[in-house]
Design a protein around this motif. Structure first.
Motif, PDB file in Angstrom:
ATOM      1  N   GLY A 176       5.731  -1.000   3.367  1.00  0.00           N
ATOM      2  CA  GLY A 176       4.872  -1.100   2.189  1.00  0.00           C
ATOM      3  C   GLY A 176       5.629  -1.309   0.899  1.00  0.00           C
ATOM      4  O   GLY A 176       6.843  -1.151   0.821  1.00  0.00           O
ATOM      5  N   LYS A 177       4.883  -1.658  -0.107  1.00  0.00           N
ATOM      6  CA  LYS A 177       5.452  -1.864  -1.434  1.00  0.00           C
ATOM      7  C   LYS A 177       5.628  -0.535  -2.142  1.00  0.00           C
ATOM      8  O   LYS A 177       4.965   0.443  -1.840  1.00  0.00           O
ATOM      9  CB  LYS A 177       4.526  -2.743  -2.273  1.00  0.00           C
ATOM     10  N   LYS A 178       6.507  -0.538  -3.128  1.00  0.00           N
ATOM     11  CA  LYS A 178       6.676   0.593  -4.028  1.00  0.00           C
ATOM     12  C   LYS A 178       6.029   0.203  -5.349  1.00  0.00           C
ATOM     13  O   LYS A 178       6.313  -0.857  -5.892  1.00  0.00           O
ATOM     14  CB  LYS A 178       8.147   0.908  -4.236  1.00  0.00           C
ATOM     15  N   VAL A 179       5.144   1.046  -5.840  1.00  0.00           N
ATOM     16  CA  VAL A 179       4.420   0.750  -7.067  1.00  0.00           C
ATOM     17  C   VAL A 179       4.706   1.855  -8.082  1.00  0.00           C
ATOM     18  O   VAL A 179       4.613   3.040  -7.753  1.00  0.00           O
ATOM     19  CB  VAL A 179       2.902   0.658  -6.819  1.00  0.00           C
ATOM     20  N   THR A 180       5.066   1.475  -9.293  1.00  0.00           N
ATOM     21  CA  THR A 180       5.241   2.417 -10.381  1.00  0.00           C
ATOM     22  C   THR A 180       4.017   2.336 -11.276  1.00  0.00           C
ATOM     23  O   THR A 180       3.586   1.254 -11.647  1.00  0.00           O
ATOM     24  CB  THR A 180       6.499   2.080 -11.205  1.00  0.00           C
ATOM     25  N   ALA A 209      -6.169  13.459  17.671  1.00  0.00           N
ATOM     26  CA  ALA A 209      -6.001  12.222  16.913  1.00  0.00           C
ATOM     27  C   ALA A 209      -4.583  11.709  17.135  1.00  0.00           C
ATOM     28  O   ALA A 209      -3.616  12.443  16.980  1.00  0.00           O
ATOM     29  CB  ALA A 209      -6.248  12.475  15.434  1.00  0.00           C
ATOM     30  N   TYR A 210      -4.447  10.448  17.519  1.00  0.00           N
ATOM     31  CA  TYR A 210      -3.150   9.821  17.743  1.00  0.00           C
ATOM     32  C   TYR A 210      -2.970   8.670  16.777  1.00  0.00           C
ATOM     33  O   TYR A 210      -3.926   8.003  16.398  1.00  0.00           O
ATOM     34  CB  TYR A 210      -3.043   9.265  19.175  1.00  0.00           C
ATOM     35  N   ALA A 211      -1.735   8.423  16.409  1.00  0.00           N
ATOM     36  CA  ALA A 211      -1.431   7.284  15.546  1.00  0.00           C
ATOM     37  C   ALA A 211      -0.006   6.837  15.815  1.00  0.00           C
ATOM     38  O   ALA A 211       0.861   7.632  16.144  1.00  0.00           O
ATOM     39  CB  ALA A 211      -1.586   7.655  14.082  1.00  0.00           C
ATOM     40  N   VAL A 212       0.205   5.558  15.676  1.00  0.00           N
ATOM     41  CA  VAL A 212       1.540   5.008  15.792  1.00  0.00           C
ATOM     42  C   VAL A 212       2.111   4.931  14.387  1.00  0.00           C
ATOM     43  O   VAL A 212       1.473   4.413  13.471  1.00  0.00           O
ATOM     44  CB  VAL A 212       1.496   3.601  16.438  1.00  0.00           C
ATOM     45  N   LYS A 213       3.303   5.456  14.207  1.00  0.00           N
ATOM     46  CA  LYS A 213       3.930   5.415  12.890  1.00  0.00           C
ATOM     47  C   LYS A 213       4.842   4.193  12.829  1.00  0.00           C
ATOM     48  O   LYS A 213       5.918   4.191  13.403  1.00  0.00           O
ATOM     49  CB  LYS A 213       4.732   6.687  12.656  1.00  0.00           C
ATOM     50  N   PRO A 214       4.412   3.134  12.144  1.00  0.00           N
ATOM     51  CA  PRO A 214       5.220   1.915  12.075  1.00  0.00           C
ATOM     52  C   PRO A 214       6.408   2.078  11.144  1.00  0.00           C
ATOM     53  O   PRO A 214       6.466   2.989  10.328  1.00  0.00           O
ATOM     54  CB  PRO A 214       4.238   0.892  11.517  1.00  0.00           C
ATOM     55  N   LEU A 238       2.297  10.516 -22.368  1.00  0.00           N
ATOM     56  CA  LEU A 238       2.720   9.463 -21.451  1.00  0.00           C
ATOM     57  C   LEU A 238       3.144  10.097 -20.133  1.00  0.00           C
ATOM     58  O   LEU A 238       3.813  11.128 -20.115  1.00  0.00           O
ATOM     59  CB  LEU A 238       3.892   8.709 -22.082  1.00  0.00           C
ATOM     60  N   ASP A 239       2.745   9.472 -19.009  1.00  0.00           N
ATOM     61  CA  ASP A 239       3.144   9.973 -17.698  1.00  0.00           C
ATOM     62  C   ASP A 239       3.473   8.799 -16.792  1.00  0.00           C
ATOM     63  O   ASP A 239       2.896   7.718 -16.917  1.00  0.00           O
ATOM     64  CB  ASP A 239       2.020  10.805 -17.082  1.00  0.00           C
ATOM     65  N   GLU A 240       4.408   9.003 -15.886  1.00  0.00           N
ATOM     66  CA  GLU A 240       4.849   7.966 -14.942  1.00  0.00           C
ATOM     67  C   GLU A 240       4.883   8.575 -13.554  1.00  0.00           C
ATOM     68  O   GLU A 240       5.234   9.733 -13.374  1.00  0.00           O
ATOM     69  CB  GLU A 240       6.239   7.478 -15.349  1.00  0.00           C
ATOM     70  N   THR A 241       4.490   7.785 -12.563  1.00  0.00           N
ATOM     71  CA  THR A 241       4.557   8.224 -11.169  1.00  0.00           C
ATOM     72  C   THR A 241       4.852   7.024 -10.291  1.00  0.00           C
ATOM     73  O   THR A 241       4.690   5.883 -10.709  1.00  0.00           O
ATOM     74  CB  THR A 241       3.255   8.933 -10.733  1.00  0.00           C
ATOM     75  N   GLY A 242       5.270   7.279  -9.088  1.00  0.00           N
ATOM     76  CA  GLY A 242       5.523   6.210  -8.125  1.00  0.00           C
ATOM     77  C   GLY A 242       4.705   6.437  -6.871  1.00  0.00           C
ATOM     78  O   GLY A 242       4.420   7.573  -6.497  1.00  0.00           O
ATOM     79  N   VAL A 243       4.330   5.354  -6.221  1.00  0.00           N
ATOM     80  CA  VAL A 243       3.519   5.420  -5.009  1.00  0.00           C
ATOM     81  C   VAL A 243       4.151   4.512  -3.960  1.00  0.00           C
ATOM     82  O   VAL A 243       4.490   3.369  -4.249  1.00  0.00           O
ATOM     83  CB  VAL A 243       2.067   4.948  -5.287  1.00  0.00           C
ATOM     84  N   LEU A 244       4.318   5.031  -2.762  1.00  0.00           N
ATOM     85  CA  LEU A 244       4.789   4.234  -1.632  1.00  0.00           C
ATOM     86  C   LEU A 244       3.571   3.853  -0.801  1.00  0.00           C
ATOM     87  O   LEU A 244       2.945   4.713  -0.188  1.00  0.00           O
ATOM     88  CB  LEU A 244       5.795   5.024  -0.796  1.00  0.00           C
ATOM     89  N   LEU A 245       3.219   2.581  -0.776  1.00  0.00           N
ATOM     90  CA  LEU A 245       1.985   2.144  -0.131  1.00  0.00           C
ATOM     91  C   LEU A 245       2.076   2.074   1.389  1.00  0.00           C
ATOM     92  O   LEU A 245       1.063   1.975   2.056  1.00  0.00           O
ATOM     93  CB  LEU A 245       1.560   0.784  -0.690  1.00  0.00           C
ATOM     94  N   GLY A 246       3.278   2.137   1.946  1.00  0.00           N
ATOM     95  CA  GLY A 246       3.423   1.996   3.386  1.00  0.00           C
ATOM     96  C   GLY A 246       3.478   3.306   4.156  1.00  0.00           C
ATOM     97  O   GLY A 246       3.713   3.308   5.355  1.00  0.00           O
ATOM     98  N   LEU A 247       3.288   4.428   3.485  1.00  0.00           N
ATOM     99  CA  LEU A 247       3.377   5.710   4.171  1.00  0.00           C
ATOM    100  C   LEU A 247       2.177   5.926   5.093  1.00  0.00           C
ATOM    101  O   LEU A 247       1.078   5.458   4.829  1.00  0.00           O
ATOM    102  CB  LEU A 247       3.456   6.850   3.161  1.00  0.00           C
TER     103      LEU A 247
END
Length: 74
Positions: free
Chosen positions: A53-57, A44-49, A22-31
């Protein structure tokens, strides 16, 4: 090394059909990305908002006979 040997002594007689990993991880979708590509000679330029985002386990399990997984949009 001693703990590893002790572990193998405990599990060496368990039937592999009875093992589930069994393994568990978390993902931050707004990064935002930390690396990017652009045409040669340009930057390369980007604006960091603000993080919105959602947090998903994510939980997954695997055994000899099957695998399964689930997630929680917490």
């Amino acid at each position: 090394m001693k703990l590893r040997l002790e572990y193998w002594e405990k599990v060496k007689d368990i039937d592999p059909k009875n093992l589930v990993f069994l393994d568990e991880t978390g993902v931050l979708l707004g990064l935002t990305r930390t690396h990017a590509r652009s045409q040669r000679g340009t930057r390369a330029y980007a604006v960091k908002p603000f993080y919105r985002g959602k947090k998903v386990t994510v939980i997954g399990a695997i055994s000899i006979s099957s695998s399964s997984g689930t997630h929680d949009n917490g």
